[in-house]
Motif scaffolding. Structure first.
Motif, short mmCIF file in Angstrom:
data_model
loop_
_atom_site.label_atom_id
_atom_site.label_comp_id
_atom_site.label_asym_id
_atom_site.label_seq_id
_atom_site.Cartn_x
_atom_site.Cartn_y
_atom_site.Cartn_z
N THR A 102 40.17 42.35 40.05
CA THR A 102 41.55 42.65 40.39
C THR A 102 42.26 43.17 39.23
O THR A 102 42.99 44.02 39.59
N CYS A 103 41.95 42.70 38.00
CA CYS A 103 42.59 43.38 36.84
C CYS A 103 42.07 44.85 36.85
O CYS A 103 43.13 45.56 36.37
N ARG A 104 40.97 45.29 37.07
CA ARG A 104 40.48 46.42 36.89
C ARG A 104 41.32 47.45 38.00
O ARG A 104 41.95 48.47 37.80
N GLU A 105 41.31 46.74 39.39
CA GLU A 105 42.07 47.56 40.23
C GLU A 105 43.60 47.72 40.13
O GLU A 105 44.07 48.89 40.25
N LEU A 106 44.25 47.09 39.40
CA LEU A 106 45.79 46.86 39.04
C LEU A 106 46.04 47.36 37.72
O LEU A 106 47.18 47.35 37.31
N GLY A 107 45.07 47.71 36.89
CA GLY A 107 44.99 48.17 35.48
C GLY A 107 45.84 47.11 34.62
O GLY A 107 46.57 47.59 33.69
N ILE A 108 45.17 45.87 34.84
CA ILE A 108 45.74 45.08 33.87
C ILE A 108 44.89 44.61 33.05
O ILE A 108 43.37 44.29 33.37
#
Length: 163
Positions: A28-34
């Protein structure tokens, strides 16, 4: 302003010994750029290779009540560290550097604690290590997520984080 906020970074515990974030949080972090800042990336020094079965932790040391560091669990976990150390030796790096390089290659930003300038330099050197996909897989296979013994947090610490 609409009341919305942008989440820029998260700081969960993440290391070769604590991989719960890999299922949902890391993707999720990768997907959202977090940015995922990996707290305790060397497993409270266990992955650094300097802890032994004879290491004594003082009463004020968080590891003294941590299940991962109990005598039986520590022995099993040190066997995993020995696997990592063997590969680190082959690559000419320390186990801590290899553990940090593995996290960096997975897109996490390790946040290692350090107690000396030597450790700081050692940790910083991990940023110069480039691991091949084969090496990343080998490291992951050396320390399977389900092989680590003992919970990451003591019962009292787990209550603080809602676990």
């Amino acid at each position: 302003m609409t009341g919305e906020r942008t989440l820029a970074a998260l700081q969960p515990g993440y290391s070769l010994f604590s991989r719960e974030v890999e299922a949902e949080l890391l993707p999720t972090c990768r997907e959202l750029g977090i940015t995922l800042g990996a707290y305790s990336p060397i497993g409270r020094a266990l992955l650094a290779g300097g802890i032994t079965t004879d290491t004594a932790f003082g009463g004020d040391d968080l590891r003294s009540g941590n299940p991962r560091f109990s005598a039986a669990n520590r022995a099993a976990n040190l066997a995993l560290v020995d696997r990592l150390r063997a590969l680190a030796d082959e690559l000419g790096v320390t186990p801590a550097q290899l553990a940090l390089a593995w996290l960096l290659a997975r897109g996490a930003v390790p946040i290692p604690g350090t107690t000396s300038l030597r450790h700081l330099a050692d940790n910083a050197a991990a940023t110069a290590i480039t691991l091949t996909p084969e090496q990343l897989g080998q490291i992951t296979d050396l320390i399977p997520a389900d092989a680590v013994q003992g919970e990451r947090l003591s019962p009292s610490a787990a209550r603080w984080v809602g676990k």
